[in-house]
Write a protein that holds these residues in place. Structure first.
Motif, PDB file in Angstrom:
ATOM      1  N   THR A 138       0.833  -1.206   0.000  1.00  0.00           N
ATOM      2  CA  THR A 138       0.000   0.000   0.000  1.00  0.00           C
ATOM      3  C   THR A 138       0.867   1.255   0.000  1.00  0.00           C
ATOM      4  O   THR A 138       0.611   2.192  -0.759  1.00  0.00           O
ATOM      5  N   ASN A 139       1.912   1.250   0.822  1.00  0.00           N
ATOM      6  CA  ASN A 139       2.804   2.418   0.874  1.00  0.00           C
ATOM      7  C   ASN A 139       3.539   2.610  -0.453  1.00  0.00           C
ATOM      8  O   ASN A 139       3.720   3.745  -0.912  1.00  0.00           O
ATOM      9  N   LEU A 140       3.965   1.530  -1.082  1.00  0.00           N
ATOM     10  CA  LEU A 140       4.634   1.636  -2.377  1.00  0.00           C
ATOM     11  C   LEU A 140       3.676   2.158  -3.443  1.00  0.00           C
ATOM     12  O   LEU A 140       4.063   2.962  -4.299  1.00  0.00           O
ATOM     13  N   ASP A 141       2.441   1.718  -3.396  1.00  0.00           N
ATOM     14  CA  ASP A 141       1.443   2.188  -4.357  1.00  0.00           C
ATOM     15  C   ASP A 141       1.242   3.692  -4.229  1.00  0.00           C
ATOM     16  O   ASP A 141       1.220   4.422  -5.235  1.00  0.00           O
ATOM     17  N   GLY A 155       2.395   9.105  -6.441  1.00  0.00           N
ATOM     18  CA  GLY A 155       2.926  10.461  -6.266  1.00  0.00           C
ATOM     19  C   GLY A 155       4.011  10.782  -7.282  1.00  0.00           C
ATOM     20  O   GLY A 155       4.053  11.873  -7.855  1.00  0.00           O
ATOM     21  N   VAL A 156       4.892   9.819  -7.546  1.00  0.00           N
ATOM     22  CA  VAL A 156       5.953  10.021  -8.539  1.00  0.00           C
ATOM     23  C   VAL A 156       5.323  10.176  -9.923  1.00  0.00           C
ATOM     24  O   VAL A 156       5.719  11.042 -10.702  1.00  0.00           O
ATOM     25  N   ALA A 157       4.331   9.352 -10.245  1.00  0.00           N
ATOM     26  CA  ALA A 157       3.697   9.437 -11.564  1.00  0.00           C
ATOM     27  C   ALA A 157       2.960  10.764 -11.733  1.00  0.00           C
ATOM     28  O   ALA A 157       2.943  11.332 -12.828  1.00  0.00           O
ATOM     29  N   ALA A 158       2.383  11.267 -10.676  1.00  0.00           N
ATOM     30  CA  ALA A 158       1.662  12.537 -10.762  1.00  0.00           C
ATOM     31  C   ALA A 158       2.633  13.695 -10.990  1.00  0.00           C
ATOM     32  O   ALA A 158       2.312  14.656 -11.697  1.00  0.00           O
ATOM     33  N   ARG A 159       3.821  13.611 -10.407  1.00  0.00           N
ATOM     34  CA  ARG A 159       4.805  14.694 -10.586  1.00  0.00           C
ATOM     35  C   ARG A 159       5.453  14.651 -11.969  1.00  0.00           C
ATOM     36  O   ARG A 159       5.948  15.658 -12.449  1.00  0.00           O
TER      37      ARG A 159
END
Length: 58
Positions: free
Chosen positions: A45-48, A53-57
Motif C-alpha cells: 500500500t505504501n509503495l502504491d 505520487g511520482v507518476a503525478a509529478r
C-alpha cells in the motif's frame, strides 16, 4: 509410597508432549505467516501511494 507413584506417573505423562509440540509449532508458523501477510500488504500500500505520487509529478 502411593503418592510417590502417582507423582512419578504424572511427571512421566507430562514429558510425553509430542503432539502438543507439533500444535505449538503449527500455531507459531501460522502467526508468522499472518505477520508476513500483514507486513507485505502494508508495504504494498505504501509503495502504491509513493509510485502514484511520482507518476503525478512526472
Amino acid at each position: 509410597m502411593k503418592l510417590f507413584t502417582r507423582v512419578q506417573a504424572r511427571i512421566n505423562s507430562m514429558q510425553n508432549e509430542d503432539g502438543a509440540t507439533a500444535v505449538e509449532y503449527g500455531l507459531m508458523v501460522s502467526l508468522i505467516a499472518v505477520a508476513i501477510i500483514f507486513a507485505v500488504g502494508l508495504i504494498g500500500t505504501n509503495l502504491d501511494v509513493m509510485f502514484r505520487g511520482v507518476a503525478a509529478r512526472l
